[in-house]
Design a protein around this motif. Sequence first.
Motif, PDB file in Angstrom:
ATOM      1  N   ILE A 296      -2.889  -6.253  11.281  1.00 31.22           N
ATOM      2  CA  ILE A 296      -3.244  -5.161  12.261  1.00 31.22           C
ATOM      3  C   ILE A 296      -2.186  -4.355  12.845  1.00 31.22           C
ATOM      4  N   SER A 297      -0.842  -4.507  12.875  1.00 32.66           N
ATOM      5  CA  SER A 297       0.098  -3.790  13.157  1.00 32.66           C
ATOM      6  C   SER A 297       0.016  -2.053  12.512  1.00 32.66           C
ATOM      7  N   GLU A 298       0.015  -1.225  13.567  1.00 33.90           N
ATOM      8  CA  GLU A 298      -0.242  -0.014  13.199  1.00 33.90           C
ATOM      9  C   GLU A 298      -1.503   0.185  12.302  1.00 33.90           C
ATOM     10  N   GLY A 299      -2.404  -0.476  12.611  1.00 32.14           N
ATOM     11  CA  GLY A 299      -3.969  -0.349  12.345  1.00 32.14           C
ATOM     12  C   GLY A 299      -4.136  -1.070  10.947  1.00 32.14           C
ATOM     13  N   SER A 300      -5.492  -1.794  11.032  1.00 27.23           N
ATOM     14  CA  SER A 300      -5.952  -2.587   9.841  1.00 27.23           C
ATOM     15  C   SER A 300      -6.201  -1.613   8.833  1.00 27.23           C
ATOM     16  N   GLU A 301      -6.742  -2.310   7.962  1.00 19.65           N
ATOM     17  CA  GLU A 301      -7.436  -1.579   6.707  1.00 19.65           C
ATOM     18  C   GLU A 301      -8.652  -0.787   7.237  1.00 19.65           C
ATOM     19  N   THR A 302      -9.372  -1.334   8.071  1.00 20.81           N
ATOM     20  CA  THR A 302     -10.335  -0.326   8.646  1.00 20.81           C
ATOM     21  C   THR A 302      -9.889   1.039   8.893  1.00 20.81           C
ATOM     22  N   TYR A 303      -8.756   1.167   9.792  1.00 22.42           N
ATOM     23  CA  TYR A 303      -8.310   2.532  10.110  1.00 22.42           C
ATOM     24  C   TYR A 303      -7.894   3.217   9.042  1.00 22.42           C
ATOM     25  N   TRP A 304      -6.876   2.942   8.310  1.00 19.89           N
ATOM     26  CA  TRP A 304      -6.399   3.538   7.001  1.00 19.89           C
ATOM     27  C   TRP A 304      -7.258   3.853   6.030  1.00 19.89           C
ATOM     28  N   ASN A 305      -8.152   3.088   5.723  1.00 24.45           N
ATOM     29  CA  ASN A 305      -9.331   3.582   4.913  1.00 24.45           C
ATOM     30  C   ASN A 305     -10.088   4.569   5.564  1.00 24.45           C
ATOM     31  N   GLY A 306     -10.117   4.852   6.855  1.00 28.17           N
ATOM     32  CA  GLY A 306     -10.685   5.875   7.449  1.00 28.17           C
ATOM     33  C   GLY A 306      -9.890   7.246   7.210  1.00 28.17           C
ATOM     34  N   VAL A 307      -8.726   6.855   7.322  1.00 29.80           N
ATOM     35  CA  VAL A 307      -7.678   8.115   7.081  1.00 29.80           C
ATOM     36  C   VAL A 307      -7.693   8.856   5.747  1.00 29.80           C
ATOM     37  N   VAL A 308      -7.856   7.540   4.677  1.00 28.91           N
ATOM     38  CA  VAL A 308      -8.017   8.231   3.076  1.00 28.91           C
ATOM     39  C   VAL A 308      -9.286   8.886   3.126  1.00 28.91           C
ATOM     40  N   GLY A 309     -10.557   8.398   3.699  1.00 30.69           N
ATOM     41  CA  GLY A 309     -11.657   8.852   3.415  1.00 30.69           C
ATOM     42  C   GLY A 309     -11.759  10.263   3.949  1.00 30.69           C
TER      43      GLY A 309
END
Length: 331
Positions: A296-309
């Motif tokens: 969860i440091s600097e954002g979990s997979e939910t946040y970073w998948n959103g960036v890619v999407g």
Amino acid sequence: MFTEAIEKILTDLCTPAQVRAVENGEGANALWRALEEGGFLELLTPQAADGAGLALADLLPILLAFGRHALPLPAAQSIAARALLRDCPQAPPAGMLTLSGTAWRDAYGSLCVPRLSFGLLADFALVNFSGELFLLDCTLARRKPTGVHGSQCATLYWPAETLGISVGSNGEEVGVFNAAIHAAAIAGAMERVLDMTLDYCNDRVQFGKAIGKFQAVQHQLSVMAEQVAASRIAAELAFAGDQPVPALIPTAIAKARTSMAVSPVAATAHALFGAIGVTEELDLQLFTRRLHEWRISEGSETYWNGVVGLAMLAQPGATASAFVRDVIPFA
């Protein structure tokens, strides 16, 4: 050469006993001095400035080693901070530097940096605040521990009068670099967890044979190994290219993929170890606790998948394969 030298230092000085000592509030001065005096904090500093001038790809094996040894100090962040301060006329301060890509003003005007990695130990923090880069003295901040057992993370609050001025306009790079660091740390720690689990399954005997010989256990180990291998490849993606800092989309993919692997890898390891896996005496928990924290440091997979999407949606005519070819340097 650098990787072998750092591996030796970590093997000698970053033992599980030393990791536990740092978690219990004891210092790690010998380990930090060995890294600092060996010049290992200057790995990304250009040779013209008396650094090693390594490329990002050359740094990756070292960051993986930090994860494999559960290094309880912000060495990776201190290395990255020197690259992020490349346009700052002042030399980076001595001591432990950490990074945060998120900060905001609270109701009292103080600058709040939530869940700062190594916030309990760091001397300075390089922080992104509205796109600007701020180098903050952690001794001037109020540190609030997370309360999680053994964690060196903390939320820090700096009074407004202690902030000073921006030291650069590349603040957005801080969160990206920190995410890449955590992706590499996750990949390295999961390699160690897999090795420990394999050793245990080969040694633990049940019904007259090692439990690693049972087909159901072999299936779990193979799935675990797939997750670890995919995470290593994803971490390599973040550190590809010839830029001084990791690129956004490759890093987003790397952090998302490694974070996604944390739960199945940690859960499988603890399932195969059984009840002993959660005990303080076993080293496994030193790594699985960190895996969940780094997820969860600097954002979990939910946040970073959103960036890619969002990046893919910004190219409505591109197929998924074309998008990957555009964002991956070596595709």
